[in-house]
Design a protein around this motif. Structure first.
Motif, PDB file in Angstrom:
ATOM      1  N   MET A  51     -76.519 -43.698 -72.887  1.00  0.00           N
ATOM      2  CA  MET A  51     -76.749 -45.096 -72.542  1.00  0.00           C
ATOM      3  C   MET A  51     -75.522 -45.789 -71.949  1.00  0.00           C
ATOM      4  O   MET A  51     -75.546 -46.988 -71.693  1.00  0.00           O
ATOM      5  N   ILE A  52     -74.442 -45.037 -71.728  1.00  0.00           N
ATOM      6  CA  ILE A  52     -73.223 -45.619 -71.163  1.00  0.00           C
ATOM      7  C   ILE A  52     -73.056 -45.131 -69.734  1.00  0.00           C
ATOM      8  O   ILE A  52     -72.873 -43.934 -69.481  1.00  0.00           O
ATOM      9  N   LEU A  53     -73.113 -46.056 -68.807  1.00  0.00           N
ATOM     10  CA  LEU A  53     -73.096 -45.724 -67.387  1.00  0.00           C
ATOM     11  C   LEU A  53     -71.708 -45.337 -66.897  1.00  0.00           C
ATOM     12  O   LEU A  53     -71.555 -44.456 -66.040  1.00  0.00           O
ATOM     13  N   SER A  54     -70.690 -46.008 -67.415  1.00  0.00           N
ATOM     14  CA  SER A  54     -69.339 -45.806 -66.886  1.00  0.00           C
ATOM     15  C   SER A  54     -68.316 -46.367 -67.867  1.00  0.00           C
ATOM     16  O   SER A  54     -68.656 -47.039 -68.853  1.00  0.00           O
ATOM     17  N   LYS A 188     -78.570 -37.842 -66.318  1.00  0.00           N
ATOM     18  CA  LYS A 188     -77.481 -37.124 -66.971  1.00  0.00           C
ATOM     19  C   LYS A 188     -76.205 -37.158 -66.151  1.00  0.00           C
ATOM     20  O   LYS A 188     -75.453 -36.197 -66.063  1.00  0.00           O
ATOM     21  N   GLY A 189     -75.935 -38.281 -65.503  1.00  0.00           N
ATOM     22  CA  GLY A 189     -74.659 -38.464 -64.832  1.00  0.00           C
ATOM     23  C   GLY A 189     -74.553 -37.829 -63.464  1.00  0.00           C
ATOM     24  O   GLY A 189     -73.517 -37.909 -62.832  1.00  0.00           O
ATOM     25  N   ALA A 190     -75.615 -37.193 -62.978  1.00  0.00           N
ATOM     26  CA  ALA A 190     -75.541 -36.557 -61.667  1.00  0.00           C
ATOM     27  C   ALA A 190     -75.441 -37.611 -60.575  1.00  0.00           C
ATOM     28  O   ALA A 190     -76.109 -38.624 -60.611  1.00  0.00           O
ATOM     29  N   VAL A 191     -74.572 -37.384 -59.603  1.00  0.00           N
ATOM     30  CA  VAL A 191     -74.413 -38.302 -58.482  1.00  0.00           C
ATOM     31  C   VAL A 191     -74.589 -37.513 -57.202  1.00  0.00           C
ATOM     32  O   VAL A 191     -73.864 -36.544 -56.950  1.00  0.00           O
ATOM     33  N   ASN A 192     -75.547 -37.938 -56.354  1.00  0.00           N
ATOM     34  CA  ASN A 192     -75.873 -37.197 -55.150  1.00  0.00           C
ATOM     35  C   ASN A 192     -75.126 -37.760 -53.948  1.00  0.00           C
ATOM     36  O   ASN A 192     -75.605 -38.627 -53.232  1.00  0.00           O
ATOM     37  N   ASN A 198     -72.788 -44.932 -54.441  1.00  0.00           N
ATOM     38  CA  ASN A 198     -73.000 -46.346 -54.140  1.00  0.00           C
ATOM     39  C   ASN A 198     -74.095 -46.942 -55.010  1.00  0.00           C
ATOM     40  O   ASN A 198     -74.006 -48.092 -55.448  1.00  0.00           O
ATOM     41  N   GLN A 199     -75.148 -46.147 -55.249  1.00  0.00           N
ATOM     42  CA  GLN A 199     -76.234 -46.638 -56.087  1.00  0.00           C
ATOM     43  C   GLN A 199     -75.744 -46.912 -57.498  1.00  0.00           C
ATOM     44  O   GLN A 199     -76.097 -47.909 -58.120  1.00  0.00           O
ATOM     45  N   ARG A 200     -74.918 -46.002 -58.012  1.00  0.00           N
ATOM     46  CA  ARG A 200     -74.408 -46.195 -59.377  1.00  0.00           C
ATOM     47  C   ARG A 200     -73.503 -47.423 -59.439  1.00  0.00           C
ATOM     48  O   ARG A 200     -73.541 -48.174 -60.412  1.00  0.00           O
ATOM     49  N   ASP A 202     -73.739 -50.091 -57.567  1.00  0.00           N
ATOM     50  CA  ASP A 202     -74.624 -51.250 -57.500  1.00  0.00           C
ATOM     51  C   ASP A 202     -75.277 -51.499 -58.859  1.00  0.00           C
ATOM     52  O   ASP A 202     -75.383 -52.639 -59.317  1.00  0.00           O
ATOM     53  N   LEU A 203     -75.721 -50.424 -59.503  1.00  0.00           N
ATOM     54  CA  LEU A 203     -76.337 -50.529 -60.820  1.00  0.00           C
ATOM     55  C   LEU A 203     -75.339 -51.089 -61.826  1.00  0.00           C
ATOM     56  O   LEU A 203     -75.666 -51.975 -62.625  1.00  0.00           O
ATOM     57  N   GLU A 204     -74.122 -50.594 -61.778  1.00  0.00           N
ATOM     58  CA  GLU A 204     -73.079 -51.070 -62.682  1.00  0.00           C
ATOM     59  C   GLU A 204     -72.832 -52.570 -62.497  1.00  0.00           C
ATOM     60  O   GLU A 204     -72.725 -53.315 -63.475  1.00  0.00           O
ATOM     61  N   SER A 205     -72.771 -53.021 -61.255  1.00  0.00           N
ATOM     62  CA  SER A 205     -72.512 -54.437 -60.992  1.00  0.00           C
ATOM     63  C   SER A 205     -73.581 -55.339 -61.598  1.00  0.00           C
ATOM     64  O   SER A 205     -73.281 -56.379 -62.193  1.00  0.00           O
ATOM     65  N   VAL A 206     -74.838 -54.931 -61.456  1.00  0.00           N
ATOM     66  CA  VAL A 206     -75.939 -55.723 -62.014  1.00  0.00           C
ATOM     67  C   VAL A 206     -75.876 -55.750 -63.532  1.00  0.00           C
ATOM     68  O   VAL A 206     -76.036 -56.792 -64.160  1.00  0.00           O
ATOM     69  N   ILE A 207     -75.611 -54.595 -64.120  1.00  0.00           N
ATOM     70  CA  ILE A 207     -75.552 -54.506 -65.591  1.00  0.00           C
ATOM     71  C   ILE A 207     -74.399 -55.340 -66.140  1.00  0.00           C
ATOM     72  O   ILE A 207     -74.571 -56.087 -67.116  1.00  0.00           O
ATOM     73  N   LEU A 208     -73.225 -55.237 -65.542  1.00  0.00           N
ATOM     74  CA  LEU A 208     -72.073 -56.003 -66.016  1.00  0.00           C
ATOM     75  C   LEU A 208     -72.331 -57.498 -65.888  1.00  0.00           C
ATOM     76  O   LEU A 208     -71.945 -58.281 -66.770  1.00  0.00           O
TER      77      LEU A 208
END
Length: 216
Positions: A51-54, A188-192, A198-200, A202-208
Motif C-alpha cells: 500500500m506504499i507507492l513511494s 507490484k511496483g512494476a514500471v513500464n 510518469n504515470q506513477r 502523476d498518481l503520487e502527486s494526486v495521493i499526496l
C-alpha cells in the motif's frame, strides 16, 4: 540486525525517523497480535508495503503525523497510529488500519519508528497530550529489535528510497484513494518505461495532495 534507514524531515530534524523494509515475512500474524495487545515493545507503524507507492508517500504521512503530534493536533492515541491514519484519504481510523496496516497474511512490510515518548504521565486509558524526544531510540536499537522479532528478509533502502515502492500494488492503492486506473498498470511496483514512470509520478502527486488536504 535488520537494515534500517534513518532520515530527517524538514522542520523536524531533531526527530530522526527510522525505516525498515522486509520481504517474505512469515510472522505477520504474530506482529499484528502484539499491536492489538498494545505491547510497548512493538510500538511501531507496521505497514503493508503493497500500500506504499513511494518514499514520498511514506514520508508525507510521517511528516503529517509528526506535525500533528508535536502541535497537539493528533486524531489518534500514539505517534505511530497517527502515521497510519495520515496515510488514509478519510477520517476513519479503523479503516486506516484495515487498508494500510498489517494483516495476518502480509508478506512484505515497512516498519517505521518515531523517537517519541509521552512528556508527562497520563491516566490509564487516556492518550498522552504532549510528546518529547526519546534519545534511547536509535538506528542501532531499532535495527537490533526488528532483526530479532521480524521473520523475513531485511532489504537495504538506498538514499533515494526506491525500494519502498517496489512491493506496491498500484491497483489496490488506486482503489483505496478512489482513483481511476490509467492505461499503464504497475502491479507490484512494476514500471513500464517512461510512460509508467510518469504515470506513477502523476498518481503520487494526486495521493499526496489528498493526504495533505485531509491534514489541513
Amino acid at each position: 540486525m535488520a537494515q534500517v534507514q534513518t532520515l530527517t524531515l524538514p522542520h523536524y530534524s531533531a526527530y530522526p525517523v527510522h525505516v525498515a523494509l522486509f520481504k517474505h515475512v512469515a510472522n505477520a500474524a504474530f506482529l499484528r497480535s502484539q499491536l492489538l495487545e498494545a505491547n510497548p515493545e512493538f510500538d511501531y507503524a507496521f505497514l503493508d508495503a503493497e500500500m506504499i507507492l513511494s518514499q514520498n508517500h511514506l514520508l508525507t504521512a510521517t511528516f503529517l503525523a509528526l506535525h500533528a503530534i508535536l502541535t497537539s493536533r493528533s486524531k489518534t492515541r500514539t505517534p505511530h497510529s497517527e502515521l497510519v491514519f495520515r496515510l488514509s484519504p478519510n477520517n476513519n481510523i479503523g479503516e486506516s488500519y484495515k487498508k494500510f496496516g498489517l494483516s495476518d497474511t502480509t508478506s512484505s512490510l515497512i516498519a517505521v519508528k518515531l523517537p517519541l515518548r509521552p512528556s508527562s504521565a497520563s491516566s490509564p486509558g487516556e492518550a498522552a497530550k504532549e510528546w518529547t524526544l526519546d534519545e534511547s531510540i536509535t538506528n542501532e536499537s531499532v535495527s537490533k529489535h526488528l532483526g530479532d522479532v521480524v521473520k523475513g528478509t531485511s532489504v537495504k533502502i538506498g538514499e533515494r528510497g526506491e525500494e519502498l515502492g517496489e512491493c506496491c500494488d498500484e491497483d489496490k492503492v488506486r482503489k483505496v484513494y478512489k482513483l481511476v486506473s490509467g492505461g499503464v498498470k504497475g502491479k507490484k511496483g512494476a514500471v513500464n518505461g517512461d510512460a509508467g514512470m510518469n504515470q506513477r509520478k502523476d498518481l503520487e502527486s494526486v495521493i499526496l495532495g489528498t493526504m495533505t488536504l485531509k491534514g489541513s
